[in-house]
Design a protein around this motif. Structure first.
Motif, PDB file in Angstrom:
ATOM      1  N   GLY A  99       0.732  -1.342  -0.101  1.00 49.90           N
ATOM      2  CA  GLY A  99       0.041  -0.013   0.110  1.00 49.90           C
ATOM      3  C   GLY A  99       0.939   1.175   0.028  1.00 49.90           C
ATOM      4  N   GLY A 100       0.522   2.052   0.930  1.00 53.65           N
ATOM      5  CA  GLY A 100       1.169   3.417   1.165  1.00 53.65           C
ATOM      6  C   GLY A 100       2.381   3.261   1.277  1.00 53.65           C
ATOM      7  N   ASN A 101       3.091   2.381   1.880  1.00 48.24           N
ATOM      8  CA  ASN A 101       4.552   2.277   2.291  1.00 48.24           C
ATOM      9  C   ASN A 101       5.262   1.962   1.008  1.00 48.24           C
ATOM     10  OD1 ASN A 101       4.000   2.377   4.882  1.00 48.24           O
ATOM     11  ND2 ASN A 101       3.615   0.153   5.002  1.00 48.24           N
ATOM     12  N   LEU A 124       8.761   4.043   0.471  1.00 49.21           N
ATOM     13  CA  LEU A 124       9.962   3.388  -0.027  1.00 49.21           C
ATOM     14  C   LEU A 124      10.615   4.240  -1.237  1.00 49.21           C
ATOM     15  CD1 LEU A 124      11.962   1.222   0.188  1.00 49.21           C
ATOM     16  CD2 LEU A 124      10.813  -0.162  -0.993  1.00 49.21           C
ATOM     17  N   ALA A 125       9.658   4.693  -2.327  1.00 44.62           N
ATOM     18  CA  ALA A 125      10.045   5.087  -3.539  1.00 44.62           C
ATOM     19  C   ALA A 125      10.613   6.430  -3.253  1.00 44.62           C
ATOM     20  CB  ALA A 125       8.823   5.458  -4.523  1.00 44.62           C
ATOM     21  N   LYS A 126       9.986   7.414  -2.339  1.00 41.15           N
ATOM     22  CA  LYS A 126      10.409   8.670  -2.105  1.00 41.15           C
ATOM     23  C   LYS A 126      12.028   8.614  -1.286  1.00 41.15           C
ATOM     24  CE  LYS A 126       6.541  11.452  -2.008  1.00 41.15           C
ATOM     25  NZ  LYS A 126       5.485  11.980  -1.545  1.00 41.15           N
ATOM     26  N   ALA A 127      11.971   7.502  -0.565  1.00 38.28           N
ATOM     27  CA  ALA A 127      13.494   7.090   0.150  1.00 38.28           C
ATOM     28  C   ALA A 127      14.430   7.076  -0.809  1.00 38.28           C
ATOM     29  CB  ALA A 127      13.413   6.100   1.027  1.00 38.28           C
ATOM     30  N   ILE A 128      14.015   6.263  -1.852  1.00 36.70           N
ATOM     31  CA  ILE A 128      15.215   5.867  -2.876  1.00 36.70           C
ATOM     32  C   ILE A 128      15.401   7.207  -3.878  1.00 36.70           C
ATOM     33  CG2 ILE A 128      15.440   4.745  -5.019  1.00 36.70           C
ATOM     34  CD1 ILE A 128      14.101   2.201  -3.506  1.00 36.70           C
ATOM     35  N   HIS A 129      14.450   8.185  -4.002  1.00 37.51           N
ATOM     36  CA  HIS A 129      14.521   9.307  -4.796  1.00 37.51           C
ATOM     37  C   HIS A 129      15.696  10.190  -3.746  1.00 37.51           C
ATOM     38  CE1 HIS A 129      12.128   8.727  -8.596  1.00 37.51           C
ATOM     39  NE2 HIS A 129      11.134   8.389  -7.586  1.00 37.51           N
ATOM     40  N   GLU A 153      -0.099  -1.821  -5.751  1.00 34.16           N
ATOM     41  CA  GLU A 153      -0.578  -2.268  -4.581  1.00 34.16           C
ATOM     42  C   GLU A 153       0.329  -2.941  -3.562  1.00 34.16           C
ATOM     43  OE1 GLU A 153      -3.731  -5.049  -6.147  1.00 34.16           O
ATOM     44  OE2 GLU A 153      -4.797  -3.558  -6.719  1.00 34.16           O
ATOM     45  N   LYS A 154       1.098  -3.677  -3.869  1.00 37.43           N
ATOM     46  CA  LYS A 154       2.358  -4.049  -3.143  1.00 37.43           C
ATOM     47  C   LYS A 154       3.642  -4.126  -4.009  1.00 37.43           C
ATOM     48  CE  LYS A 154       1.319  -8.833  -2.570  1.00 37.43           C
ATOM     49  NZ  LYS A 154       0.777  -9.950  -1.995  1.00 37.43           N
ATOM     50  N   CYS A 155       4.644  -4.215  -3.230  1.00 34.09           N
ATOM     51  CA  CYS A 155       5.733  -4.591  -3.748  1.00 34.09           C
ATOM     52  C   CYS A 155       6.648  -5.639  -3.135  1.00 34.09           C
ATOM     53  CB  CYS A 155       6.684  -3.010  -3.619  1.00 34.09           C
ATOM     54  SG  CYS A 155       8.329  -3.342  -4.142  1.00 34.09           S
TER      55      CYS A 155
END
Lengths: 285, 347
Positions: free
Chosen positions: B7-9, B13-18, B56-58
């Motif tokens: 979900g929102g996590n 995670l994506a923002k952290a990687i950016h 939806e999930k990674c």
């Protein structure tokens, strides 16, 4: 020498910033002259800047709510500083939401123009940001280089087409040639021409109108009076200089005109409500 | 190793990687041991806005036999996007810092610092932060005397009551890189969490953290040490060119800083560190490294801060590692998507 000016009105601050930004696009360094009533930004035509010169005049009362200055002496009540307008522009850009902005002449590690802004903050005290912009004091012996330019003895005076349109035309022409011929006549016609081995391109502007300079023109030795209204006065200029002038203009002036001295110089004049800008581009062979 | 992000996590995670990508080119992933994954991981999470809408999930899985790290994005409409990334083993490096022992602690909404750094032109590389009992000053750092007469000096003063927490025990002044600060502030702001700043003496890293129930991020930035005359001393790393490392790293940047590591200094993480499973690797004391590095760089630009690659980011789950999660049965899945990256996201 002392100088302290304060801007409180948000519109004035915005306008002042835009003027500084325009100047910064026209030249890397220039001389700032401060008198009790005015601010001038001056670039004197030298070989190093391709003979281009600039004179920008602001009435301080239109921008500053408070303005105090003390020149080098009571006889010469003026301050002359060499500045890098881009630094000033950067300093002003980020403080557009300030409650007040002070500009003062200070001595830090070297003479500086300090821009100090009081910003809105979450606490009872305001947040203060200061930008110290290094400047160099221009000695009085050199002041004569930065006088107001006299109106040239022009052959044709004409109103400019919309600057944006001119800029678009010049941008494209710049890809084809390094030199451009600007010509105009007293019938409101102006042409911008380039010519290379392969191609020549001309853009025609009509019905631009010619400003009447009143007494000055009519007393002008009769040369302009007896001039054939269809005859073009032309100047061949470095196209980049013209482009640089056009790129810097962010706001449409209330009046924009151009005086042409045949094969000598193009004198561009922009008038806004509170500020006037004159720009001279010399002819190239 | 396998883990599932739902979900929102995924967006976090994506923002952290950016954010990390603005700081360095390499990403260290540390579940139980360290990996090194190159920048292609950023392309997996390329568009945060699209991710938010479609993923939806990674699912992240490590295949040691094939040296492969697989990201599988389970998207809407039964769409599966699988990214197979290669990785390299690397040594586990630990940053030595103990933020809880630092003299000065501040806490504020990241917006406060974002509004502060906006006043500095993008060309400014380093900033100096000075604190007193009631105030924090942030100004741009100018390297040498010659530049001082040309460069614009900008300074912002923040009052203590603009912070949620402002505790100063020692009046220090530290200098560190602005670019990395901007990157981490962007991430911190997007989390909506309060940002904590731990500041000690010059030479000690400055630590900025965001924490909540599922996420802890520590950004550790090296600071200029006080002693600018250090380069006069004799050196440990004599050349500007570092000799190649014993390990087979492919990236020159890692090489140079690893070699500069002074292996005599490297105590284990202090007991005060929370027992989190950190996801990123780090390196030894920035101040030690900085000193060594300065010897080799004295020919170059004088007081430069250490190579900007030397940052370590810790992201860890604050939940205790559950034996169940690691033994969760993974549904066998066929890899449906190819390796080639498709620019356009199907919606």
């Amino acid at each position: 020498m002392k100088f302290r000016g304060k801007i409180i009105d948000v519109a004035c601050l915005n306008h002042f910033s835009r003027v500084i930004t325009t100047i910064s696009k026209l030249t890397k360094t220039c001389v700032m002259r401060l008198t009790p009533d005015n601010l001038f930004f001056v670039l004197s035509g030298k070989v190093t800047n391709g003979g281009v010169s600039m004179w920008c005049e602001l009435h301080q009362a239109n921008f500053f709510d408070e303005f105090q200055m003390e020149g080098v002496s009571s006889e010469f009540n003026e301050i002359c500083l060499e500045v890098t307008p881009e630094n000033l522009s950067r300093a002003l850009k980020t403080v557009q939401n300030a409650k007040s902005v002070k500009v003062k002449l200070t001595k830090k590690h070297c003479p500086c123009l300090t821009v100090a802004a009081e910003l809105p903050s979450l606490s009872s005290n305001s947040r203060v940001v200061t930008h110290d912009v290094p400047v160099e004091v221009v000695p009085r012996s050199l002041w004569h280089e930065f006088k107001e330019p006299s109106m040239p003895d022009f052959d044709v005076s004409i109103y400019l087409p919309p600057l944006k349109t001119m800029k678009n035309v010049v941008d494209r022409m710049k890809n084809l040639s390094n030199f451009l011929v600007m010509e105009a006549n007293l019938s409101g016609e102006m042409n911008l021409k380039i010519e290379t081995d392969l191609v020549s391109v001309t853009t025609h502007f009509k019905d631009l109108g010619n400003p009447s300079w009143g007494d000055a023109a009519s007393q002008d030795g009769g040369a302009s009076q007896s001039r054939d209204p269809e005859a073009m006065a032309e100047v061949r200029v470095d196209i980049r200089k013209l482009q640089q002038f056009l790129v810097g203009q962010q706001v449409n002036p209330s009046k924009a005109m151009c005086n042409i001295v045949h094969q000598s110089v193009v004198h561009l004049i922009l008038l806004h409500d509170d500020v006037s800008l004159q720009y001279f581009i010399p002819a190239v062979a | 190793m396998q883990c599932v992000v739902t979900g929102g996590n995924v967006k976090v995670l994506a923002k952290a990687i950016h954010s990390l990508s603005r700081i360095g080119d390499e990403l260290y992933v540390e579940p139980c041991f360290s990996l090194c994954v190159n920048q292609s991981v950023q392309t997996v999470f390329r568009s945060v806005a699209t991710l938010e809408k479609t993923v939806e999930k990674c699912h992240i899985e490590l295949d040691e036999a094939k040296d492969r790290l697989t990201f599988t994005l389970h998207c809407k409409h039964g769409l599966l996007k699988t990214h197979n990334l290669s990785y390299q083993d690397s040594e586990s490096l630990q940053a030595v810092f103990d933020k809880d022992s630092y003299a000065n602690v501040f806490r504020a909404h990241p917006r406060l610092l974002v509004d502060t750094v906006v006043h500095f032109p993008l060309s400014v590389e380093e900033v100096t932060v000075t604190v007193s009992d009631e105030r924090m000053w942030v100004r741009n750092h100018v390297e040498d005397e010659a530049e001082r007469s040309r460069a614009m000096l900008t300074e912002l003063c923040l009052a203590s009551d603009e912070f949620d927490h402002f505790a100063v025990k020692a009046h220090h002044s530290i200098t560190f890189c602005l670019k990395e600060l901007r990157g981490l502030l962007a991430f911190a702001e997007s989390t909506g969490l309060l940002l904590s700043m731990y500041l000690d003496e010059p030479g000690s890293p400055v630590v900025l953290s965001v924490t909540d129930s599922v996420l802890e991020g520590n950004f550790v930035l090296a600071t200029l040490s006080d002693d600018h005359n250090l380069c006069k001393n004799n050196n440990k790393g004599p050349d500007a060119e570092q000799p190649p490392p014993p390990d087979d790293f492919m990236n020159d940047d890692i090489d140079s800083y690893l070699i500069a590591m002074d292996t005599s200094v490297a105590p284990g993480p202090s007991a005060a560190n929370p027992p989190t499973t950190s996801l990123a690797a780090a390196r030894e004391t920035p101040s030690d490294r900085h000193r060594i590095r300065r010897h080799s760089e004295e020919e170059e630009d004088g007081d430069r801060l250490p190579n900007k690659k030397f940052r370590s980011i810790f992201f860890g789950s604050v939940l205790p590692p559950s034996p169940q999660t690691s033994m969760q049965p993974v549904p066998t899945q066929e890899v449906l998507a190819s390796n080639s990256e498709d620019e356009t996201e199907a919606d």
